[in-house]
Design a protein around this motif. Structure first.
Motif, PDB file in Angstrom:
ATOM      1  N   ALA B 401       5.176  -1.673  -6.821  1.00 39.47           N
ATOM      2  CA  ALA B 401       5.481  -1.048  -5.528  1.00 39.47           C
ATOM      3  C   ALA B 401       4.465  -1.470  -4.480  1.00 39.47           C
ATOM      4  N   ALA B 402       3.189  -1.513  -4.887  1.00 39.71           N
ATOM      5  CA  ALA B 402       2.137  -1.880  -3.937  1.00 39.71           C
ATOM      6  C   ALA B 402       2.298  -3.332  -3.496  1.00 39.71           C
ATOM      7  N   SER B 403       2.699  -4.205  -4.435  1.00 48.89           N
ATOM      8  CA  SER B 403       2.874  -5.613  -4.075  1.00 48.89           C
ATOM      9  C   SER B 403       3.954  -5.763  -3.020  1.00 48.89           C
ATOM     10  N   LYS B 404       5.007  -4.957  -3.173  1.00 46.98           N
ATOM     11  CA  LYS B 404       6.097  -5.033  -2.207  1.00 46.98           C
ATOM     12  C   LYS B 404       5.587  -4.648  -0.814  1.00 46.98           C
ATOM     13  N   THR B 405       4.834  -3.568  -0.766  1.00 50.72           N
ATOM     14  CA  THR B 405       4.284  -3.142   0.520  1.00 50.72           C
ATOM     15  C   THR B 405       3.326  -4.193   1.064  1.00 50.72           C
ATOM     16  N   ALA B 406       2.552  -4.802   0.171  1.00 50.30           N
ATOM     17  CA  ALA B 406       1.599  -5.828   0.599  1.00 50.30           C
ATOM     18  C   ALA B 406       2.339  -7.002   1.236  1.00 50.30           C
ATOM     19  N   ASP B 407       3.480  -7.365   0.665  1.00 52.97           N
ATOM     20  CA  ASP B 407       4.298  -8.435   1.248  1.00 52.97           C
ATOM     21  C   ASP B 407       4.747  -8.047   2.643  1.00 52.97           C
ATOM     22  N   LEU B 408       5.230  -6.815   2.732  1.00 55.31           N
ATOM     23  CA  LEU B 408       5.759  -6.304   3.992  1.00 55.31           C
ATOM     24  C   LEU B 408       4.714  -6.372   5.095  1.00 55.31           C
ATOM     25  N   LEU B 409       3.472  -6.042   4.740  1.00 55.91           N
ATOM     26  CA  LEU B 409       2.408  -5.941   5.742  1.00 55.91           C
ATOM     27  C   LEU B 409       1.573  -7.215   5.851  1.00 55.91           C
ATOM     28  N   GLU B 410       1.995  -8.259   5.150  1.00 53.20           N
ATOM     29  CA  GLU B 410       1.255  -9.524   5.164  1.00 53.20           C
ATOM     30  C   GLU B 410      -0.201  -9.333   4.784  1.00 53.20           C
ATOM     31  N   LEU B 437       3.912   4.219   3.098  1.00 49.11           N
ATOM     32  CA  LEU B 437       5.208   3.555   3.130  1.00 49.11           C
ATOM     33  C   LEU B 437       5.836   3.565   1.752  1.00 49.11           C
ATOM     34  N   LEU B 438       5.103   4.085   0.774  1.00 46.90           N
ATOM     35  CA  LEU B 438       5.563   3.981  -0.606  1.00 46.90           C
ATOM     36  C   LEU B 438       6.617   5.018  -0.958  1.00 46.90           C
ATOM     37  N   GLY B 439       7.140   5.657   0.032  1.00 43.88           N
ATOM     38  CA  GLY B 439       8.291   6.499  -0.268  1.00 43.88           C
ATOM     39  C   GLY B 439       8.000   7.974  -0.244  1.00 43.88           C
ATOM     40  N   GLY B 440       9.029   8.743   0.012  1.00 43.53           N
ATOM     41  CA  GLY B 440       8.904  10.187  -0.038  1.00 43.53           C
ATOM     42  C   GLY B 440       8.353  10.804   1.228  1.00 43.53           C
TER      43      GLY B 440
END
Ligand SMILES: Nc1ncnc2c1ncn2[C@@H]1O[C@H](COP(=O)(O)OP(=O)(O)OP(=O)(O)O)[C@@H](O)[C@H]1O
Ligand SMILES: [Mg+2]
Lengths: 338, 529
Positions: B401-410, B437-440
């Protein structure tokens, strides 16, 4: 002059660095252990030539480390969570004494064990309440508890040594399931559970968080006070377990038992790499710290040296170990920077 | 946002500073020259061949994306880090300070990106930390206090008492103390790493006035900022870093086109625009704040945020914005008034988070990060329990999940296993925002979300925030940058001296109007502009 550089794919799996540091620190402690054994072999070749004695001696060391090891696991949690518990020795004494009063002994082994665990947990929780809700500094709160709990233990026991007549309790120190002393099994179990809780559960994560940055933890929605309270409860519970182990080993309890255990437990945790300011530490490191101390004690015993000399050397070893570690840590990071 | 080839690569790198004639002093003598400086950290080449030339009396700006190596570079100059290779010439001599003290003795003073003050020492003690005034080992407290007062007055902040503990100062005042520390040395080069990030609009003006005073005395200044307007206003020449390399040196700060600067920094061109606003949401309010007050901080604040709405609060540092946000979040206890989220009364942080509120606080290091823990654990600090099964954490899920957010935020580097400590300032900020941003999260409170974030990632972050709103999340945003509030928010509240004095849809407000409101509290003067 102006060049479009390649994309910055420089990152590699360097998250393992932290782990490597811990592993290295533990390897260092294993090195110290080996060194101590070598000193033992050099000073007492006669004893070390007997394999039966060597095996027994290993068990002796482990048994000696067992109670303090259990306490040190609890202490490690407290320190990682940003606190300190100076009252562990006193809690052990109070739990031990309370569990061996004639009244408690009349409830049998289960009653005694239950009593020790309950007393340990309760006193730990009192520490926790004072610190998290009473806003006392951990050092002061547990220092006061250290004095008070020993006082209460002396009061209850009338300053007498209370002998345990319960054979089940007394047998804990002598039984050897699968050839390994029960005390060592208990230590192994506590260490294993401690490791899992610290590294694999939300409880452990919260502990690291509140010790590493309490404000950040609070703003992330973690109940810092509640977690702090639980940590001291956990430390107290470990003291309760240790109280039973020590009572069994001595077949008695008294108000002066487990003297200076707080220092040994704190020293073991620090030598094992736990940061005194909180937020960082490992259970395995603490275990090695405890083993180093037990081995030193054993080394002095087999050489028939006095405890006075032993204490002086112990103090020196604490300083040396920390110095060596800092040195190694620094040279390691230098090395990685090259 | 579009990917375009480099705009103009024909620019010769060595251009004389056009603004140097007004810098006065002892002319254009080069005081500092870096050639091919390299500095590596485990797994990262933070500096990979940097060239830099700084002259006496100039303001030399460093530009570059988050993680480009700007802070690392100035830490090499300050003796905090040591270069692996390359040459540094300071006043014509090879220079490799072993410690920060050595750099200070060589008359290089540094204001670090992260405040480096000792909370439990007084303002004066902090200003003279490391070079205490003493006689026979006793510190000369009175003379230190007098000198500090002098410096503070020079900085336009005579109101900060030299004897006060730094702990009790607000963030902007702490920045001033850092500055006072730099000025307390008799420096020939002052390095400022994003000094304006915590300053309000009028304080930046003040900072510029001070910088002009310094350069007039022939003192060189290295100035780092992500705000191009500032660089245009104060800078003489610009050096651009990208991935640890100098991609352009000594560009004129005033007239190099923005497109060119951005493309040198990023290797592409970025349209610096805000995402379009959808039509105004009309749902029942999600967050309702009624008559919230805290003595000495703010009074009688009432506001509402609907799902999918972005509400911005504009105001100066010290106007009570951050305190208001923290009180809404339950981190401070209100003297009076009430906060409800979705009908639930909020009185504590625990309750706020449970009901879906999240806050990215103002000070990332002291309020938000576990510096020794890996990035992914920092990102999941408020949600790891949600990933857990029966109390057992699930690190691999968290990591994903964190990697996805990291991609999103460059995030860069993208690796989420690195300790947060090793990230550059702007990237740390992304981690703090990424946490929520991780949901909820139903309602997001953002306190200066783009502080220290570079141009490219900033545009990205705006998209993300707008995207969240489109998904029905309510956002309450505080920012010192008026254009940001106006560009991103649907509705704007203006806060001044602890009171919400004005409210209007963002489209109906002009930047000047807001600025005047913020400072003077009256619409009358603003209308003229
Ligand atoms: N102590 C450290 N250990 C490991 N890596 C580091 C360390 N300090 C910085 N880095 C890495 O070096 C690179 C450059 O970081 P630096 O702080 O210089 O960036 P910056 O240009 O100042 O960015 P920002 O605009 O975000 O402040 C980054 O990839 C960062 O992660
Ligand atoms: Mg930086």
């Amino acid at each position: 002059m102006i060049t479009e550089t390649a994309p910055p794919e420089v990152q590699t799996g360097k998250g393992k660095r932290r782990l490597d540091e811990n592993v290295l620190r533990n390897l260092g402690l294993v090195g110290v252990l080996v060194l101590l054994v070598i000193i033992g072999i050099i000073t007492r070749p006669d004893l070390y030539s007997d394999p039966e004695w060597v095996k027994d001696n290993i068990f002796t060391i482990l048994q000696q480390a067992s109670a303090i090891g259990v306490v040190a696991v609890g202490m490690t949690f407290v320190i990682i969570g940003g606190g300190i518990d100076l009252s562990v020795g006193a809690i052990i004494a109070l739990a031990g004494v309370w569990a061996t009063t004639l009244a408690t002994q009349s409830y049998g082994a289960a009653g005694m064990i239950f009593c020790a665990l309950l007393v340990g947990l309760a006193v730990g929780l009192v520490n926790g309440v004072l610190i998290s809700y009473g806003k006392l500094v951990p050092f002061i709160a547990t220092l006061a508890m250290m004095v008070a709990a020993r006082g209460l233990a002396a009061q209850i026991s009338g300053k007498q040594t209370q002998v345990s007549t319960n054979t089940t309790i007394n047998d804990i120190a002598t039984t050897r399931p699968l050839g390994i002393p029960l005390l060592v099994w208990i230590l192994a179990l506590v260490v294993a559970i401690g490791w899992i809780v610290l590294n694999r559960t939300t409880f452990g994560r919260r502990t690291v968080a509140i010790g590493g940055n309490p404000e950040a933890a609070r703003l992330a929605g973690i109940n810092v006070k509640w977690q702090t309270l639980l940590l001291y409860g956990l430390s107290g519970l470990c003291c309760g377990i240790a109280a039973i182990m020590l009572t069994s080993q001595g077949t008695s309890a008294q108000a002066a038992m487990a003297n200076l255990y707080e220092l040994d437990a704190i020293a073991a945790a620090i030598i094992g790499g736990t940061l005194l300011s909180g937020g960082r530490g490992t259970i395995i490191g603490t275990l090695f710290g405890v083993l180093v101390f037990a081995t030193i004690t054993n080394l002095f015993a087999i050489n028939n040296l006095s405890t006075e000399v032993q204490n002086m050397v112990k103090g020196g070893i604490i300083v040396a170990a920390v110095l060596i570690q800092q040195f190694r840590y620094r040279s390691l990071t230098q090395l990685l920077k090259r | 946002m579009s990917e375009e080839p480099d705009v103009d690569t024909s620019e010769a790198p060595a251009v004389t500073p056009p603004g140097s004639d007004d810098s006065g002093g002892d002319g254009h003598e080069v005081v500092l020259r870096l050639t091919d400086v390299v500095k590596t950290f485990p797994g990262v080449r933070a500096l990979d061949g940097v060239q830099l030339e700084v002259r006496a009396g100039e303001v030399h700006c460093l530009l570059g994306q988050n993680g480009a190596g700007k802070s690392t570079l100035i830490k090499v100059l300050a003796g905090v880090h040591h270069a692996d290779s390359g040459e540094v010439l300071w006043l014509g001599e090879p220079f490799a300070p072993a410690t920060p003290q050595a750099a200070m003795r060589a008359r290089i003073a540094t204001i670090y990106q992260e405040l480096d003050l000792v909370d439990d020492l007084s303002v004066a003690e902090n200003a003279f930390l490391g070079h205490e005034q003493s006689r026979f080992g006793f510190t000369k407290r009175r003379s230190a206090a007098v000198k500090t007062r002098e410096i503070l007055a020079r900085l336009g902040h005579a109101e900060i008492p030299p004897r006060q503990l730094v702990r009790s100062l607000p963030a902007a005042a702490k920045q001033v103390v850092s500055m006072a520390r730099a000025l307390s040395h008799d420096a020939r080069l002052i390095v400022m790493d994003e000094p304006s990030a915590v300053l309000a609009h009028d304080e930046v003006e003040n900072l510029f006035r001070i910088i002009r005073g310094l350069t007039a005395q022939g003192i060189a200044v290295i100035y780092i900022s992500h705000r191009l307007e500032e660089i245009r206003e104060i800078g003489d020449r610009v050096t651009v870093l990208k991935d640890g390399r100098t991609t352009a040196a000594n560009l004129p700060a005033r007239d190099t086109p923005t497109r060119e600067l951005v493309s040198r920094m990023t290797g592409r061109t970025i349209e610096y625009v805000f995402p379009p606003r959808p039509t105004a949401p009309t749902a029942e309010p999600l967050l309702v704040v009624e008559g919230l007050s805290r003595a000495g901080e703010f009074a009688d604040a009432s506001l509402a945020v609907a799902p999918g709405e972005i509400v911005g609060i504009a105001g100066l540092v010290g106007s009570g914005r951050s305190e208001l946000l923290e009180t809404i979040f339950g981190a401070r206890r209100a003297d009076s008034g009430r906060v409800t989220l979705d009908g639930h009364r909020i009185t504590s942080v625990g309750g706020a988070v449970r009901h879906g509120m999240g806050m990215a606080p103002e000070e990332r290091k002291s309020q938000a990060l576990l510096l020794d823990e890996p990035v992914f654990k920092n990102m999941t600090l408020s949600s790891f329990a949600g990933f857990a099964h029966a109390g057992f954490t699930d690190a691999s899920d968290e990591r994903k999940a964190a990697s996805k957010t990291a991609d999103l935020l460059e995030l860069r580097p993208r690796d989420v296993s690195r300790p947060a400590r090793t990230l550059s300032g702007g990237n740390q900020q992304k981690v703090v925002v990424g946490r929520w941003l991780l949901g909820g999260t139903k309602l997001l409170l953002l306190d200066e979300p783009t502080r220290g974030v570079d141009v490219g990632a900033r545009a990205e972050l705006y998209q993300v925030i707008r995207g969240l709103a489109a998904d029905g999340v309510g956002v309450l945003l505080v920012s010192s940058e008026v254009p940001e509030v106006l560009g991103l928010a649907d509705r704007v509240l203006v806060m001044r001296e602890g009171r919400l004095i004005h409210e209007a849809p963002a489209e109906e407000l002009a930047e000047d109007t807001v600025l005047d409101l913020v400072m003077a509290g009256s619409l009358m003067e603003g209308e003229a502009a």
